[in-house]
Motif scaffolding. Structure first.
Motif, PDB file in Angstrom:
ATOM      1  N   ASP A 115      -0.766  11.631   6.193  1.00  0.00           N
ATOM      2  CA  ASP A 115      -1.445  11.952   4.936  1.00  0.00           C
ATOM      3  C   ASP A 115      -0.799  11.218   3.767  1.00  0.00           C
ATOM      4  N   GLY A 116       0.436  10.791   3.933  1.00  0.00           N
ATOM      5  CA  GLY A 116       1.155  10.083   2.889  1.00  0.00           C
ATOM      6  C   GLY A 116       2.495   9.623   3.433  1.00  0.00           C
ATOM      7  N   MET A 117       3.205   8.810   2.641  1.00  0.00           N
ATOM      8  CA  MET A 117       4.515   8.324   3.068  1.00  0.00           C
ATOM      9  C   MET A 117       5.497   8.326   1.902  1.00  0.00           C
ATOM     10  N   ILE A 118       6.744   8.616   2.231  1.00  0.00           N
ATOM     11  CA  ILE A 118       7.851   8.482   1.286  1.00  0.00           C
ATOM     12  C   ILE A 118       8.660   7.269   1.708  1.00  0.00           C
ATOM     13  N   LEU A 119       8.744   6.287   0.831  1.00  0.00           N
ATOM     14  CA  LEU A 119       9.477   5.059   1.120  1.00  0.00           C
ATOM     15  C   LEU A 119      10.873   5.186   0.517  1.00  0.00           C
ATOM     16  N   ALA A 120      11.830   5.567   1.346  1.00  0.00           N
ATOM     17  CA  ALA A 120      13.206   5.753   0.886  1.00  0.00           C
ATOM     18  C   ALA A 120      13.998   4.461   0.935  1.00  0.00           C
ATOM     19  N   THR A 121      13.374   3.413   1.396  1.00  0.00           N
ATOM     20  CA  THR A 121      13.983   2.088   1.361  1.00  0.00           C
ATOM     21  C   THR A 121      12.876   1.090   1.074  1.00  0.00           C
ATOM     22  N   ALA A 122      13.180   0.092   0.263  1.00  0.00           N
ATOM     23  CA  ALA A 122      12.176  -0.916  -0.086  1.00  0.00           C
ATOM     24  C   ALA A 122      12.892  -2.171  -0.562  1.00  0.00           C
ATOM     25  N   ARG A 123      12.364  -3.302  -0.176  1.00  0.00           N
ATOM     26  CA  ARG A 123      12.920  -4.590  -0.607  1.00  0.00           C
ATOM     27  C   ARG A 123      11.839  -5.410  -1.304  1.00  0.00           C
ATOM     28  N   ALA A 124      12.271  -6.215  -2.255  1.00  0.00           N
ATOM     29  CA  ALA A 124      11.343  -7.111  -2.928  1.00  0.00           C
ATOM     30  C   ALA A 124      10.646  -7.980  -1.885  1.00  0.00           C
ATOM     31  N   GLY A 125       9.361  -8.137  -2.032  1.00  0.00           N
ATOM     32  CA  GLY A 125       8.600  -8.943  -1.087  1.00  0.00           C
ATOM     33  C   GLY A 125       8.047  -8.165   0.087  1.00  0.00           C
ATOM     34  N   GLN A 127       5.670  -6.023   2.290  1.00  0.00           N
ATOM     35  CA  GLN A 127       4.219  -5.855   2.305  1.00  0.00           C
ATOM     36  C   GLN A 127       3.799  -4.426   2.638  1.00  0.00           C
ATOM     37  N   ILE A 128       4.764  -3.562   2.920  1.00  0.00           N
ATOM     38  CA  ILE A 128       4.430  -2.202   3.340  1.00  0.00           C
ATOM     39  C   ILE A 128       3.606  -1.454   2.293  1.00  0.00           C
ATOM     40  N   PRO A 129       3.999  -1.467   0.991  1.00  0.00           N
ATOM     41  CA  PRO A 129       3.167  -0.738   0.018  1.00  0.00           C
ATOM     42  C   PRO A 129       1.728  -1.228  -0.025  1.00  0.00           C
ATOM     43  N   GLN A 130       1.527  -2.554   0.019  1.00  0.00           N
ATOM     44  CA  GLN A 130       0.157  -3.068  -0.001  1.00  0.00           C
ATOM     45  C   GLN A 130      -0.609  -2.668   1.251  1.00  0.00           C
ATOM     46  N   GLN A 131       0.067  -2.664   2.398  1.00  0.00           N
ATOM     47  CA  GLN A 131      -0.596  -2.260   3.638  1.00  0.00           C
ATOM     48  C   GLN A 131      -1.002  -0.790   3.578  1.00  0.00           C
ATOM     49  N   LEU A 132      -0.118   0.055   3.068  1.00  0.00           N
ATOM     50  CA  LEU A 132      -0.441   1.479   2.948  1.00  0.00           C
ATOM     51  C   LEU A 132      -1.622   1.685   2.006  1.00  0.00           C
ATOM     52  N   ARG A 133      -1.591   0.974   0.895  1.00  0.00           N
ATOM     53  CA  ARG A 133      -2.686   1.112  -0.073  1.00  0.00           C
ATOM     54  C   ARG A 133      -4.004   0.634   0.534  1.00  0.00           C
ATOM     55  N   ARG A 134      -3.955  -0.426   1.315  1.00  0.00           N
ATOM     56  CA  ARG A 134      -5.164  -0.936   1.960  1.00  0.00           C
ATOM     57  C   ARG A 134      -5.761   0.099   2.911  1.00  0.00           C
ATOM     58  N   HIS A 135      -4.895   0.900   3.532  1.00  0.00           N
ATOM     59  CA  HIS A 135      -5.370   1.939   4.454  1.00  0.00           C
ATOM     60  C   HIS A 135      -5.650   3.265   3.748  1.00  0.00           C
ATOM     61  N   GLY A 136      -5.472   3.283   2.420  1.00  0.00           N
ATOM     62  CA  GLY A 136      -5.746   4.506   1.670  1.00  0.00           C
ATOM     63  C   GLY A 136      -4.704   5.586   1.859  1.00  0.00           C
ATOM     64  N   ILE A 137      -3.465   5.207   2.165  1.00  0.00           N
ATOM     65  CA  ILE A 137      -2.392   6.176   2.396  1.00  0.00           C
ATOM     66  C   ILE A 137      -1.523   6.282   1.142  1.00  0.00           C
ATOM     67  N   PRO A 138      -1.482   7.446   0.489  1.00  0.00           N
ATOM     68  CA  PRO A 138      -0.645   7.607  -0.697  1.00  0.00           C
ATOM     69  C   PRO A 138       0.833   7.450  -0.331  1.00  0.00           C
ATOM     70  N   PHE A 139       1.629   6.929  -1.264  1.00  0.00           N
ATOM     71  CA  PHE A 139       3.057   6.775  -1.008  1.00  0.00           C
ATOM     72  C   PHE A 139       3.837   6.932  -2.300  1.00  0.00           C
ATOM     73  N   VAL A 140       5.132   7.184  -2.146  1.00  0.00           N
ATOM     74  CA  VAL A 140       6.039   7.318  -3.278  1.00  0.00           C
ATOM     75  C   VAL A 140       7.341   6.616  -2.926  1.00  0.00           C
ATOM     76  N   PHE A 141       7.933   5.940  -3.904  1.00  0.00           N
ATOM     77  CA  PHE A 141       9.248   5.339  -3.720  1.00  0.00           C
ATOM     78  C   PHE A 141      10.319   6.379  -4.016  1.00  0.00           C
ATOM     79  N   ALA A 142      11.371   6.386  -3.211  1.00  0.00           N
ATOM     80  CA  ALA A 142      12.540   7.225  -3.471  1.00  0.00           C
ATOM     81  C   ALA A 142      13.786   6.373  -3.281  1.00  0.00           C
TER      82      ALA A 142
END
Length: 326
Positions: A115-125, A127-142
């Motif tokens: 139903d959604g994802m919490i991204l507790a790790t993220a690096r510049a560049g 593609q995970i956020p764009q992929q999640l958005r393309r699939h309509g999956i809400p996410f939050v950075f932590a």
């Protein structure tokens, strides 16, 4: 054919739609009705179907939690309050450790699973956020964020915390200062680097290229980088951009016989930092609050996809443990 929610509804004398709401404890269903539905379900041996619920609500009840490698003790301390908060809110947390050798690919199995994802790790560049958005999956950075991507996020005030570390080092009279910085493609690495450098410059402390090392946020990097810094610079104070680096640095200082003459400052205040063997002076951030806030942001986003994005910045504070004046 197995027992269905229609069978439970007939026995309990309610509508079929009331069964799922009563079994979930949804507000608005009278306690007497909930009790009657639970008793009917127990009598018939009815077990709710996650698949059926997903079809009717378009939700799975699962939240993905993408974390860094769990060998880094920061992540278990962040993931645990996330897990507790999700369970309390009625969601099923699914932990996904991300690593260069086994990167998470949302296109392979995120769609229709979370139903959604919490991204507790993220690096510049990434593609995970764009992929999640393309699939309509809400996410939050932590913890880490990608500033260019519009999304909810909860992060520490990394620059302010690093400035405070530099201020303390200067306050104690150190001028031969070194640092072990994190990766440039992480927000934590960049912000802590700039905050520390800017404060040293403001204080008139010389900080040149050979005064710092950079690498992943790991114990091994902290150890090796510190060994090199001690060999070529013999610093009287070292700032490490997280506590895991600092623990490695502490071991390197002990191995070099420099532990009693070198001030060491970390960042995060993980549990290990306060152990007597390290007694690490560090920048405190409320890791548990970060996890709980990330969950609140994500649930709010799931319930209202159109709400304005929020960026929550948690304040930091210095934890003064082992202090060495120059």
């Amino acid at each position: 054919m197995g027992v269905t929610s229609h069978d439970v509804a007939r026995l309990a004398g309610v509508n079929q739609s009331t069964v799922s709401r009563a079994l979930r404890g949804t507000p608005g269903v009278a306690e007497q009705t909930q009790r009657r539905v639970r008793e009917a379900a127990a009598t018939l041996g009815y077990v709710p179907s996650d698949a059926g619920r997903a079809l009717s609500t378009r939700r799975t009840g699962s939240i993905g939690v993408l974390s860094g490698e769990l060998t880094n003790p920061f992540y278990p301390e962040l993931v645990e309050p996330i897990r507790e908060s999700l369970l309390a809110a009625g969601f099923r947390p699914v932990l996904i450790p991300d690593s260069p050798s086994e990167p998470f690919d949302p296109d392979r199995w995120a769609r229709g699973v979370f139903d959604g994802m919490i991204l507790a790790t993220a690096r510049a560049g990434s593609q995970i956020p764009q992929q999640l958005r393309r699939h309509g999956i809400p996410f939050v950075f932590a913890n880490r964020e990608i500033p260019a991507i519009e999304a909810d996020r909860c992060v520490s005030d990394n620059a302010a915390g690093a400035r405070a570390a530099a201020e303390l080092i200067v306050e104690l009279g150190h001028v031969r200062v070194a640092a072990v910085m994190g990766p440039e493609d992480t927000s934590t690495g960049r912000e802590r680097d700039s905050g520390f450098r800017n404060e040293l410059q403001r204080s008139g402390i010389v900080f040149q290229n050979d005064h710092f090392e950079r690498g992943e946020f790991t114990f091994g990097v902290g150890y090796a980088a510190t060994a090199r810094l001690v060999s070529r610079l013999a610093p009287t104070a070292i700032f490490c951009a997280n506590d895991v680096l600092a623990l490695g640095a502490a071991d390197a200082l002990m191995a070099a016989g420099a532990a009693d003459s070198t001030m060491l400052v970390g960042f995060d205040d993980i549990s290990s930092a306060g152990r007597r063997v390290y007694d690490l002076t560090t920048v405190h951030t409320d890791i548990a609050l970060m996890g709980r806030t990330a969950v609140d942001l994500l649930i709010s986003r799931i319930e209202d996809p159109t709400r304005p994005y929020e960026r929550v910045v948690l304040p930091t504070s210095m934890i003064r443990r082992r202090l060495l004046a120059n």
